[in-house]
Design an enzyme around this catalytic site. Structure first.
Site, PDB file in Angstrom:
ATOM      1  N   GLU A  64      40.231  56.445  47.821  1.00  0.00           N
ATOM      2  CA  GLU A  64      41.194  56.110  46.758  1.00  0.00           C
ATOM      3  C   GLU A  64      41.516  57.384  45.974  1.00  0.00           C
ATOM      4  OE1 GLU A  64      39.217  54.223  43.418  1.00  0.00           O
ATOM      5  OE2 GLU A  64      41.037  53.149  42.824  1.00  0.00           O
ATOM      6  N   ASN A 124      48.510  52.671  41.738  1.00  0.00           N
ATOM      7  CA  ASN A 124      47.374  53.203  42.481  1.00  0.00           C
ATOM      8  C   ASN A 124      47.600  52.728  43.928  1.00  0.00           C
ATOM      9  OD1 ASN A 124      44.905  53.857  43.588  1.00  0.00           O
ATOM     10  ND2 ASN A 124      43.709  53.138  41.844  1.00  0.00           N
ATOM     11  N   LYS A 141      47.440  48.824  44.459  1.00  0.00           N
ATOM     12  CA  LYS A 141      46.204  48.152  44.003  1.00  0.00           C
ATOM     13  C   LYS A 141      46.496  46.985  43.054  1.00  0.00           C
ATOM     14  CE  LYS A 141      41.660  49.468  42.092  1.00  0.00           C
ATOM     15  NZ  LYS A 141      40.885  50.652  41.642  1.00  0.00           N
ATOM     16  N   GLU A 160      42.340  52.555  34.276  1.00  0.00           N
ATOM     17  CA  GLU A 160      43.304  52.137  35.302  1.00  0.00           C
ATOM     18  C   GLU A 160      44.348  51.182  34.729  1.00  0.00           C
ATOM     19  OE1 GLU A 160      42.248  51.590  39.429  1.00  0.00           O
ATOM     20  OE2 GLU A 160      40.164  51.988  38.904  1.00  0.00           O
ATOM     21  N   CYS A 186      39.428  50.110  46.414  1.00  0.00           N
ATOM     22  CA  CYS A 186      38.263  50.112  45.526  1.00  0.00           C
ATOM     23  C   CYS A 186      37.896  48.743  44.977  1.00  0.00           C
ATOM     24  CB  CYS A 186      38.454  51.125  44.396  1.00  0.00           C
ATOM     25  SG  CYS A 186      36.868  51.462  43.585  1.00  0.00           S
ATOM     26  N   ASN A 211      36.423  54.948  44.285  1.00  0.00           N
ATOM     27  CA  ASN A 211      35.766  55.857  43.337  1.00  0.00           C
ATOM     28  C   ASN A 211      34.932  54.952  42.446  1.00  0.00           C
ATOM     29  OD1 ASN A 211      37.275  58.813  43.075  1.00  0.00           O
ATOM     30  ND2 ASN A 211      38.691  57.226  43.758  1.00  0.00           N
TER      31      ASN A 211
END
Ligand code: CDV
Length: 326
Positions: A64, A124, A141, A160, A186, A211
């Site tokens: 990611e 993302n 994401k 995020e 993730c 991550n």
């Protein structure tokens, strides 16, 4: 690890389906420091593509947000984050060497990066690229963890929800070089719905990058649980959907912020068949027998025969937990 490999090999040899194999590799990435250039990271990725190819890989999974440090740990204005960490196009002059290597090596790949769309939306994002260096699939994401407010008392931020919009492309699957592949990013890997939606589209493999900070900023989670819950999520969902799962970490200490490693490739048996040993750049690889998943999908997890969606309505009707149903 050897023991786990033996179990999987035993389960393969006990069955009689013809093998359909994929050389499947994961390129774990050690730390990327705040001051590292994109060019230096791309050179590391390309070196791992060559390593993977030399081991027979046909598809390689990168992490990611692979091109930069994990910047959601830092508080800054959205404009600054976009200027420093987001990609305006893919490929771009800086990322072009990855695509050139893909074409030269005839090696497909998954890559995670921060995407800023032409109309200014931040995601993302990850892509699947085939062995001709063509982007065949994109994912943005959906399960964005963390917070959007500043938490000065926390040891670091997880922003995020500030820097990215929730993905708008759903959980799709893509046919790439003869394999039906899904992807996620993730935190998505912890949610069973992620995999099930892709398995219902006959995914054979789900690939993902992550991550995962070793420290949980929300509660005093024992460090070892970060790795345990990571692996258990991959293993349970591989088994329950009859799919291969390949997961690539960005890990080690980024400017003093440690993230777990344990990149892994999991068979549809739920067994880990390859796992990284280091917290540095490291390639792991297997020859994945895609037919193993068919046994699970034809028998214990034959969805058409055994699923009872009329009893699963709450899954789409409710977001949070509520009162018992009558
Ligand atoms: N990048 C992530 O999505 N990390 C989350 C952390 C915050 C728990 C993860 O699920 O690994």
């Amino acid at each position: 690890m050897n023991n786990e490999r033996t179990l999987t090999e035993a389960s393969i040899s006990a069955n009689s389906k013809p093998k359909r194999t994929l050389g499947l590799a994961v390129a774990q990435l050690g730390p990327v420091q705040l001051n590292d250039t994109r060019e230096s990271v791309v050179a590391r990725l390309v070196a791992m593509m060559r390593e993977a190819k030399s081991r027979g890989a046909e598809f390689l999974v990168f992490p990611e947000l692979a091109l930069t440090t994990f910047f959601p740990r830092y508080w800054m204005a959205e404009d600054e984050a976009r200027r420093r960490f987001f990609e305006l196009s893919m490929p771009s002059p800086v990322t072009e060497p990855i695509f050139r290597a893909s074409l030269e090596l005839h090696l497909g790949f998954y890559l995670g990066y921060a995407e800023l769309t032409s109309d200014g939306r931040p995601f993302n994002t990850s892509i699947i690229v085939n062995r001709n260096a063509e982007i065949v699939g994109k994912y943005r994401k959906i399960h964005l963890p963390g917070h959007s407010d500043h938490m000065p008392a926390a040891p670091f931020q997880h922003l995020e929800k500030k820097y990215f919009s929730v993905g708008d492309l759903g959980f799709r699957v893509f046919d790439t070089d003869g394999v039906r592949m899904g992807m996620c990013i993730c935190n998505d890997r912890r949610w069973p719905e992620t995999y099930r939606v892709m398995a219902l589209q006959s995914a054979e493999i789900v690939v993902l990058g992550y991550n995962t900070p070793s420290v949980n900023i929300h509660w005093n989670e024992p460090t070892h649980l970060r790795t345990t819950t990571h692996l258990i999520s991959l293993q349970a969902n591989a088994y329950q959907n009859g799919i291969w799962v390949a997961a690539a970490a960005k890990c080690g200490s980024e400017d003093g912020h440690h993230m777990i490693g344990s990149s892994a490739i999991v068979a549809p048996t739920g067994e880990i068949v390859a796992r990284s040993l280091s917290e540095e750049d490291e390639v792991i690889s297997v020859k994945a027998d895609l037919s193993i998943g068919e046994y699970f999908r034809e028998h214990v997890f034959n969805f058409a025969k055994h699923r009872r969606p009329e009893h699963y309505r709450l899954i789409t009707e409710r977001t949070g937990a509520g009162e018992p149903i009558a």
